[in-house]
Design a protein around this motif. Structure first.
Motif, mmCIF file in Angstrom:
data_model
loop_
_atom_site.group_PDB
_atom_site.id
_atom_site.type_symbol
_atom_site.label_atom_id
_atom_site.label_comp_id
_atom_site.label_asym_id
_atom_site.label_seq_id
_atom_site.Cartn_x
_atom_site.Cartn_y
_atom_site.Cartn_z
ATOM 1 N N GLY A 13 53.742 39.759 52.225
ATOM 2 C CA GLY A 13 52.826 38.750 52.715
ATOM 3 C C GLY A 13 52.320 39.019 54.117
ATOM 4 N N ASP A 14 52.990 39.918 54.835
ATOM 5 C CA ASP A 14 52.539 40.271 56.177
ATOM 6 C C ASP A 14 51.784 41.575 56.084
ATOM 7 O OD1 ASP A 14 53.636 39.779 59.392
ATOM 8 O OD2 ASP A 14 52.617 41.616 58.820
ATOM 9 N N VAL A 15 50.487 41.532 56.333
ATOM 10 C CA VAL A 15 49.648 42.707 56.109
ATOM 11 C C VAL A 15 50.042 43.875 56.979
ATOM 12 C CG1 VAL A 15 47.312 43.605 56.282
ATOM 13 C CG2 VAL A 15 47.703 41.371 55.298
ATOM 14 N N SER A 87 41.390 49.204 55.212
ATOM 15 C CA SER A 87 40.757 47.889 55.248
ATOM 16 C C SER A 87 41.741 46.791 55.630
ATOM 17 C CB SER A 87 40.130 47.563 53.886
ATOM 18 O OG SER A 87 39.142 48.512 53.542
ATOM 19 N N LEU A 88 43.007 46.949 55.230
ATOM 20 C CA LEU A 88 44.008 45.924 55.504
ATOM 21 C C LEU A 88 44.630 46.051 56.883
ATOM 22 C CD1 LEU A 88 45.897 45.772 52.081
ATOM 23 C CD2 LEU A 88 44.375 44.039 53.041
ATOM 24 N N THR A 89 44.473 47.187 57.501
ATOM 25 C CA THR A 89 45.060 47.385 58.824
ATOM 26 C C THR A 89 44.338 46.519 59.844
ATOM 27 O OG1 THR A 89 45.670 49.675 58.301
ATOM 28 C CG2 THR A 89 45.585 49.060 60.635
ATOM 29 N N GLY A 90 45.060 45.612 60.452
ATOM 30 C CA GLY A 90 44.475 44.760 61.488
ATOM 31 C C GLY A 90 44.031 43.400 61.002
ATOM 32 N N GLN A 91 43.730 43.241 59.713
ATOM 33 C CA GLN A 91 43.332 41.935 59.204
ATOM 34 C C GLN A 91 43.495 41.869 57.695
ATOM 35 O OE1 GLN A 91 38.838 42.747 60.053
ATOM 36 N NE2 GLN A 91 38.904 41.080 58.573
ATOM 37 N N ALA A 92 43.657 40.647 57.207
ATOM 38 C CA ALA A 92 43.804 40.451 55.769
ATOM 39 C C ALA A 92 42.429 40.509 55.098
ATOM 40 C CB ALA A 92 44.470 39.107 55.490
ATOM 41 N N ARG A 93 42.442 40.790 53.814
ATOM 42 C CA ARG A 93 41.213 40.830 53.015
ATOM 43 C C ARG A 93 41.486 40.163 51.677
ATOM 44 N NH1 ARG A 93 36.824 43.079 56.051
ATOM 45 N NH2 ARG A 93 37.656 44.767 57.333
ATOM 46 N N THR A 94 40.443 39.618 51.090
ATOM 47 C CA THR A 94 40.603 39.087 49.742
ATOM 48 C C THR A 94 40.529 40.234 48.738
ATOM 49 O OG1 THR A 94 38.230 38.755 49.365
ATOM 50 C CG2 THR A 94 39.453 36.961 50.440
ATOM 51 N N ARG A 95 40.989 39.967 47.551
ATOM 52 C CA ARG A 95 40.954 40.996 46.510
ATOM 53 C C ARG A 95 39.503 41.399 46.212
ATOM 54 N NH1 ARG A 95 44.656 42.250 41.612
ATOM 55 N NH2 ARG A 95 43.267 43.488 40.286
ATOM 56 N N LYS A 96 38.599 40.432 46.199
ATOM 57 C CA LYS A 96 37.205 40.744 45.912
ATOM 58 C C LYS A 96 36.607 41.650 46.987
ATOM 59 C CE LYS A 96 32.650 38.692 45.085
ATOM 60 N NZ LYS A 96 31.976 39.571 46.065
ATOM 61 N N GLU A 114 44.327 48.899 38.900
ATOM 62 C CA GLU A 114 45.754 49.203 38.956
ATOM 63 C C GLU A 114 46.266 49.177 40.396
ATOM 64 O OE1 GLU A 114 48.879 52.775 37.635
ATOM 65 O OE2 GLU A 114 46.755 52.859 37.057
ATOM 66 N N LEU A 115 45.501 49.745 41.317
ATOM 67 C CA LEU A 115 45.925 49.780 42.710
ATOM 68 C C LEU A 115 45.932 48.382 43.326
ATOM 69 C CD1 LEU A 115 46.711 51.717 45.038
ATOM 70 C CD2 LEU A 115 44.312 51.681 45.715
ATOM 71 N N LEU A 116 44.908 47.598 43.052
ATOM 72 C CA LEU A 116 44.843 46.242 43.593
ATOM 73 C C LEU A 116 45.958 45.372 43.019
ATOM 74 C CD1 LEU A 116 40.974 45.667 43.564
ATOM 75 C CD2 LEU A 116 42.435 46.170 45.539
ATOM 76 N N ASP A 117 46.283 45.578 41.753
ATOM 77 C CA ASP A 117 47.406 44.850 41.153
ATOM 78 C C ASP A 117 48.702 45.163 41.892
ATOM 79 O OD1 ASP A 117 45.807 43.652 39.273
ATOM 80 O OD2 ASP A 117 46.327 45.020 37.649
ATOM 81 N N ARG A 118 48.906 46.443 42.199
ATOM 82 C CA ARG A 118 50.125 46.861 42.889
ATOM 83 C C ARG A 118 50.195 46.246 44.288
ATOM 84 N NH1 ARG A 118 55.263 47.530 43.416
ATOM 85 N NH2 ARG A 118 55.875 49.186 44.858
ATOM 86 N N PHE A 119 49.097 46.261 45.016
ATOM 87 C CA PHE A 119 49.074 45.679 46.353
ATOM 88 C C PHE A 119 49.294 44.168 46.293
ATOM 89 C CE2 PHE A 119 47.815 49.705 47.780
ATOM 90 C CZ PHE A 119 47.706 49.725 49.160
ATOM 91 N N THR A 120 48.821 43.533 45.228
ATOM 92 C CA THR A 120 49.038 42.095 45.064
ATOM 93 C C THR A 120 50.511 41.808 44.796
ATOM 94 O OG1 THR A 120 46.789 41.805 44.203
ATOM 95 C CG2 THR A 120 48.385 40.059 43.732
ATOM 96 N N ILE A 125 48.043 41.853 49.268
ATOM 97 C CA ILE A 125 46.850 41.088 48.935
ATOM 98 C C ILE A 125 47.311 39.719 48.465
ATOM 99 C CG2 ILE A 125 44.800 40.926 47.477
ATOM 100 C CD1 ILE A 125 44.868 43.947 47.140
ATOM 101 N N ASP A 126 46.909 38.688 49.167
ATOM 102 C CA ASP A 126 47.339 37.331 48.844
ATOM 103 C C ASP A 126 46.188 36.387 49.164
ATOM 104 O OD1 ASP A 126 48.461 34.817 48.658
ATOM 105 O OD2 ASP A 126 50.378 35.399 49.547
#
Length: 238
Positions: A13-15, A87-96, A114-120, A125-126
């Motif tokens: 949960g912590d990016v 993209s996630l370094t420094g700030q959160a992003r939505t899955r879209k 598949e990759l986005l599922d794994r990160f979720t 990704i939350d």
């Protein structure tokens, strides 16, 4: 212990911590795709500048696109992972948002999913946490009402349920306090305006921030009424 019963890692949960946990102590080498250079480079010779022609710039752009496409084709998963981590370094992003970035780089859909599922799964990704943070930040810094915040979350791809849960953080008292703060700030530049004109402009400003008409006019009338009382108060003699 099965995956279902295994407790989530401390960084879930912590990016920023999650990215470090993913790449380890030795971050992976950044992908070799080069960033687009400035389209107009000037070379000065003898005090005169020379610029690339349109054809040369177009050729260079096509070469970069071809190189990027070749990189994706050679290692789609590696390129996709680098894009998401960057993209996630420094700030959160939505899955879209992340999915759009991958699609722009022409990463195959099955690889992206598949990759986005794994990160979720690991909490990087939350969308629910993102929505809560976004609502709290935008309401505090910009004074936006739930209606405007809901539109922003929708554009970012946050689902209706996640958005609804996040917007529940803001109750009517919060909205009224934020609206009043916006009105008080705006009134400083409206001292010379007619009461009717000031009312219309202040209510319009709140409407653009997403406030309902009833709340907006109530706050404006209250603020202007208090202003009138202050102006009518006699000043004591010293």
């Amino acid at each position: 212990m099965t995956d279902e019963n295994r407790p989530p890692p401390d960084w879930a949960g912590d990016v920023s911590l999650g990215v470090k946990a993913w790449v380890g102590d030795s971050p992976s080498t950044p992908h070799t795709a080069t960033s687009p250079p400035t389209e107009r480079r000037q070379k000065k010779r003898g005090g005169r500048s020379r610029t690339k022609s349109f054809a040369e710039r177009a050729e260079a752009r096509e070469a970069r696109q071809a190189a990027a496409a070749a990189e994706v084709q050679a290692d789609p998963e590696g390129v996709a992972r680098t894009i998401v981590l960057d993209s996630l370094t420094g700030q959160a992003r939505t899955r879209k948002e992340l999915a759009d970035k991958l699609a722009k780089r022409e990463v195959p859909d099955e690889v992206a999913t598949e990759l986005l599922d794994r990160f979720t799964e690991v909490g990087l990704i939350d969308d629910s946490a993102y929505a809560r943070q976004w609502v709290e930040s935008r309401h505090r810094s910009r004074g936006l009402a739930p209606r405007a915040l809901a539109q922003e979350l929708r554009r970012k791809g946050v689902g209706d349920e996640e958005a609804k849960e996040a917007l529940e953080q803001i109750d009517e008292d919060d909205q009224r306090a934020a609206a009043r703060a916006l009105v008080d700030k705006k009134m400083r530049s409206m001292a010379t305006l007619d009461r009717q004109v000031a009312t219309r402009r202040l209510a319009g400003m709140l409407a653009r921030k997403g406030y309902a008409a009833g709340l907006a006019f109530s706050v404006v009338r209250e603020a202007l009424g208090e202003q009138d009382e202050e102006l009518d108060e006699p000043h004591p003699d010293f």
